[in-house]
Design a protein around this motif. Structure first.
Motif, PDB file in Angstrom:
ATOM      1  N   ASN A  68       0.816  -1.214   0.000  1.00 52.56           N
ATOM      2  CA  ASN A  68       0.000   0.000   0.000  1.00 52.56           C
ATOM      3  C   ASN A  68       0.855   1.271   0.000  1.00 52.56           C
ATOM      4  O   ASN A  68       0.453   2.291  -0.543  1.00 52.56           O
ATOM      5  CB  ASN A  68      -0.946   0.002   1.201  1.00 52.56           C
ATOM      6  CG  ASN A  68      -2.085  -0.985   1.042  1.00 52.56           C
ATOM      7  OD1 ASN A  68      -2.207  -1.650   0.002  1.00 52.56           O
ATOM      8  ND2 ASN A  68      -2.933  -1.106   2.043  1.00 52.56           N
ATOM      9  N   ARG A  95     -11.448  -2.622   8.968  1.00 50.96           N
ATOM     10  CA  ARG A  95     -11.158  -2.037   7.660  1.00 50.96           C
ATOM     11  C   ARG A  95     -11.931  -0.750   7.425  1.00 50.96           C
ATOM     12  O   ARG A  95     -11.443   0.160   6.750  1.00 50.96           O
ATOM     13  CB  ARG A  95     -11.493  -3.041   6.558  1.00 50.96           C
ATOM     14  CG  ARG A  95     -10.678  -4.317   6.622  1.00 50.96           C
ATOM     15  CD  ARG A  95     -11.121  -5.300   5.553  1.00 50.96           C
ATOM     16  NE  ARG A  95     -10.355  -6.541   5.610  1.00 50.96           N
ATOM     17  CZ  ARG A  95     -10.539  -7.577   4.793  1.00 50.96           C
ATOM     18  NH1 ARG A  95     -11.468  -7.486   3.836  1.00 50.96           N
ATOM     19  NH2 ARG A  95      -9.807  -8.674   4.917  1.00 50.96           N
ATOM     20  N   TRP A 108     -10.281   2.581   6.105  1.00 55.39           N
ATOM     21  CA  TRP A 108     -10.705   3.275   4.893  1.00 55.39           C
ATOM     22  C   TRP A 108     -11.083   4.721   5.194  1.00 55.39           C
ATOM     23  O   TRP A 108     -10.813   5.627   4.394  1.00 55.39           O
ATOM     24  CB  TRP A 108     -11.893   2.554   4.251  1.00 55.39           C
ATOM     25  CG  TRP A 108     -11.523   1.424   3.341  1.00 55.39           C
ATOM     26  CD1 TRP A 108     -11.810   0.101   3.503  1.00 55.39           C
ATOM     27  CD2 TRP A 108     -10.804   1.524   2.109  1.00 55.39           C
ATOM     28  NE1 TRP A 108     -11.316  -0.644   2.466  1.00 55.39           N
ATOM     29  CE2 TRP A 108     -10.694   0.203   1.583  1.00 55.39           C
ATOM     30  CE3 TRP A 108     -10.239   2.579   1.404  1.00 55.39           C
ATOM     31  CZ2 TRP A 108     -10.045  -0.063   0.394  1.00 55.39           C
ATOM     32  CZ3 TRP A 108      -9.592   2.318   0.203  1.00 55.39           C
ATOM     33  CH2 TRP A 108      -9.495   1.009  -0.296  1.00 55.39           C
ATOM     34  N   LEU A 165      -4.857  -0.554   6.467  1.00 51.17           N
ATOM     35  CA  LEU A 165      -5.564  -1.417   5.521  1.00 51.17           C
ATOM     36  C   LEU A 165      -4.754  -2.668   5.214  1.00 51.17           C
ATOM     37  O   LEU A 165      -5.304  -3.778   5.172  1.00 51.17           O
ATOM     38  CB  LEU A 165      -5.850  -0.648   4.227  1.00 51.17           C
ATOM     39  CG  LEU A 165      -7.029   0.320   4.268  1.00 51.17           C
ATOM     40  CD1 LEU A 165      -7.084   1.152   2.995  1.00 51.17           C
ATOM     41  CD2 LEU A 165      -8.342  -0.438   4.450  1.00 51.17           C
ATOM     42  N   GLU A 166      -3.456  -2.499   5.015  1.00 55.01           N
ATOM     43  CA  GLU A 166      -2.629  -3.677   4.734  1.00 55.01           C
ATOM     44  C   GLU A 166      -2.576  -4.609   5.934  1.00 55.01           C
ATOM     45  O   GLU A 166      -2.576  -5.831   5.789  1.00 55.01           O
ATOM     46  CB  GLU A 166      -1.225  -3.249   4.313  1.00 55.01           C
ATOM     47  CG  GLU A 166      -0.367  -4.409   3.858  1.00 55.01           C
ATOM     48  CD  GLU A 166       0.601  -4.028   2.747  1.00 55.01           C
ATOM     49  OE1 GLU A 166       1.548  -4.794   2.520  1.00 55.01           O
ATOM     50  OE2 GLU A 166       0.401  -2.994   2.109  1.00 55.01           O
ATOM     51  N   GLN A 223      -4.938  -5.015   7.941  1.00 52.89           N
ATOM     52  CA  GLN A 223      -6.250  -5.661   7.985  1.00 52.89           C
ATOM     53  C   GLN A 223      -6.474  -6.613   6.803  1.00 52.89           C
ATOM     54  O   GLN A 223      -7.549  -7.178   6.653  1.00 52.89           O
ATOM     55  CB  GLN A 223      -7.347  -4.594   7.981  1.00 52.89           C
ATOM     56  CG  GLN A 223      -7.341  -3.656   9.178  1.00 52.89           C
ATOM     57  CD  GLN A 223      -7.875  -4.309  10.441  1.00 52.89           C
ATOM     58  OE1 GLN A 223      -8.503  -5.361  10.387  1.00 52.89           O
ATOM     59  NE2 GLN A 223      -7.607  -3.700  11.589  1.00 52.89           N
ATOM     60  N   VAL A 257      -6.095  -5.766   3.482  1.00 51.08           N
ATOM     61  CA  VAL A 257      -6.474  -5.085   2.240  1.00 51.08           C
ATOM     62  C   VAL A 257      -5.224  -4.448   1.658  1.00 51.08           C
ATOM     63  O   VAL A 257      -4.813  -3.358   2.074  1.00 51.08           O
ATOM     64  CB  VAL A 257      -7.555  -4.016   2.494  1.00 51.08           C
ATOM     65  CG1 VAL A 257      -7.950  -3.346   1.175  1.00 51.08           C
ATOM     66  CG2 VAL A 257      -8.770  -4.625   3.167  1.00 51.08           C
TER      67      VAL A 257
END
Length: 363
Positions: A4, A215, A219, A259-260, A262, A264
């Motif tokens: 990310n 997440r 976000w 996010l990464e 989590q 994503v």
């Protein structure tokens, strides 16, 4: 690598491309496109963060660290700067805004900032190396120099603390003392805080990321951080940019890391490649943008449609040329330099110049 962060590098580079493309048109379009300048704030926060991870858990001498940074920054920048200078010497009627005096060339090559001389649109940052985008590298190399000197200290805590204290002290001098000299104004700018933000994130990432429960919140960090970053650009004077834009750039980077963590992560090969080539894109995009704008100046597509066509073409050209330079020149040249350094320093520089930063573990 942290995927990310690599993708965020690509986003930052593209934002700067849009900024400088819009600047060629002037008027309201320039003011709208200028929000893309926030890509620089994202770059600076990422730089501070990566330096902590690149040196974490390793015994690294100042010389080895300096060599790694020189290999990463100097070859490509010198190539473009010297090429631009030679172009101005050979074809002065084509490259009109570039001086052929030797002093600006030497200052540019050795990252010494000096007052701008170019067109009005190039004076927004109050500093103008031959390759205009090099003004950010003056800050980057200054930060790396401070970081390298801190490595003379044996204790990691004091190394980090020393860098943060120096950066903070310089900003305080700029805020309270209000220096009038050009170099002092440049090196006491609030932008230095953005490197400090990234360093603090690197030092406390695990603790901070544990506080982000899911997440959705991650976000929200990215969306709010990036939205406010774009919205605030241009509202406040450059002198307080680090105070206002820096925290939102930090929030954006925190969200990307969360996010990464989590699960994503950006997996698109294209975006990861653009992130890897972001430095080349950043350096080459001014030249590619001018070429595209001039080439399409007489294309009979009027109004918003014409602007859209030129904008998309500009971004695609900058990305394509930047990726080609990265794959065919920047990366091979970096490897070649590492292989030909003295063995001990070469091995260390290779480990630091392109560090494999472990992804944040999931709990």
């Amino acid at each position: 690598m942290i995927k990310n962060i690599q993708a965020l590098r690509a986003v930052a580079a593209l934002l700067v491309v849009v900024d400088h493309w819009a600047a060629l048109y002037g008027g309201w379009f320039q003011r709208l496109g200028a929000i893309g300048a926030v890509g620089v704030d994202i770059f600076f926060v990422i730089s501070g963060f990566v330096m902590i991870h690149a040196t974490a858990g390793r015994t690294i001498s100042p010389a080895r660290f300096a060599v790694s940074r020189i290999i990463r920054i100097v070859p490509l920048y010198w190539t473009f700067t010297i090429a631009l200078f030679l172009g101005a010497v050979i074809a002065p009627n084509v490259i009109r805004s570039t001086t052929t005096d030797l002093a600006p060339l030497l200052k540019s090559l050795f990252f010494v900032p000096y007052e701008p001389y170019g067109p009005a649109w190039a004076r927004r940052t109050q500093v103008s190396p031959l390759l205009f985008t090099g003004w950010t590298l003056n800050y980057e190399m200054f930060f790396y120099a401070i970081f390298a000197l801190s490595l003379f200290l044996r204790n990691v805590f004091w190394q980090r603390a020393a860098v943060l204290v120096v950066l903070g002290a310089l900003v305080v001098i700029g805020l309270v003392g209000r220096p009038t000299g050009f170099l002092m104004k440049f090196y006491t700018a609030s932008l230095l805080l953005e490197f400090a933000y990234g360093m603090v994130l690197g030092m406390f990432a695990e603790q901070w990321l544990r506080l982000i429960p899911n997440r959705g919140v991650a976000w929200a960090f990215v969306a709010v951080g990036l939205s406010l970053l774009l919205a605030m650009m241009g509202i406040f004077p450059v002198s307080i940019r680090g105070y206002v834009l820096g925290p939102f750039a930090l929030l954006t980077v925190v969200g990307a890391l969360a996010l990464e963590r989590q699960g994503v992560a950006v997996r698109s090969r294209l975006w990861l490649l653009l992130g890897a080539a972001s430095y080349a894109i950043y350096l080459v995009h001014l030249l590619s943008t001018v070429i595209v704008v001039k080439a399409l100046a007489h294309v009979p597509v009027p109004g918003p449609a014409g602007v859209t066509v030129r904008g998309v073409t500009t971004v695609v050209a900058a990305c394509g040329i930047g990726v080609a330079i990265h794959l065919l020149y920047e990366r091979p040249l970096g490897r070649w330099l590492q292989e030909r350094l003295p063995a001990r320093i070469g091995r260390a520089a290779g480990k630091i110049a392109a560090p494999v930063i472990p992804a944040m573990p999931r709990e």
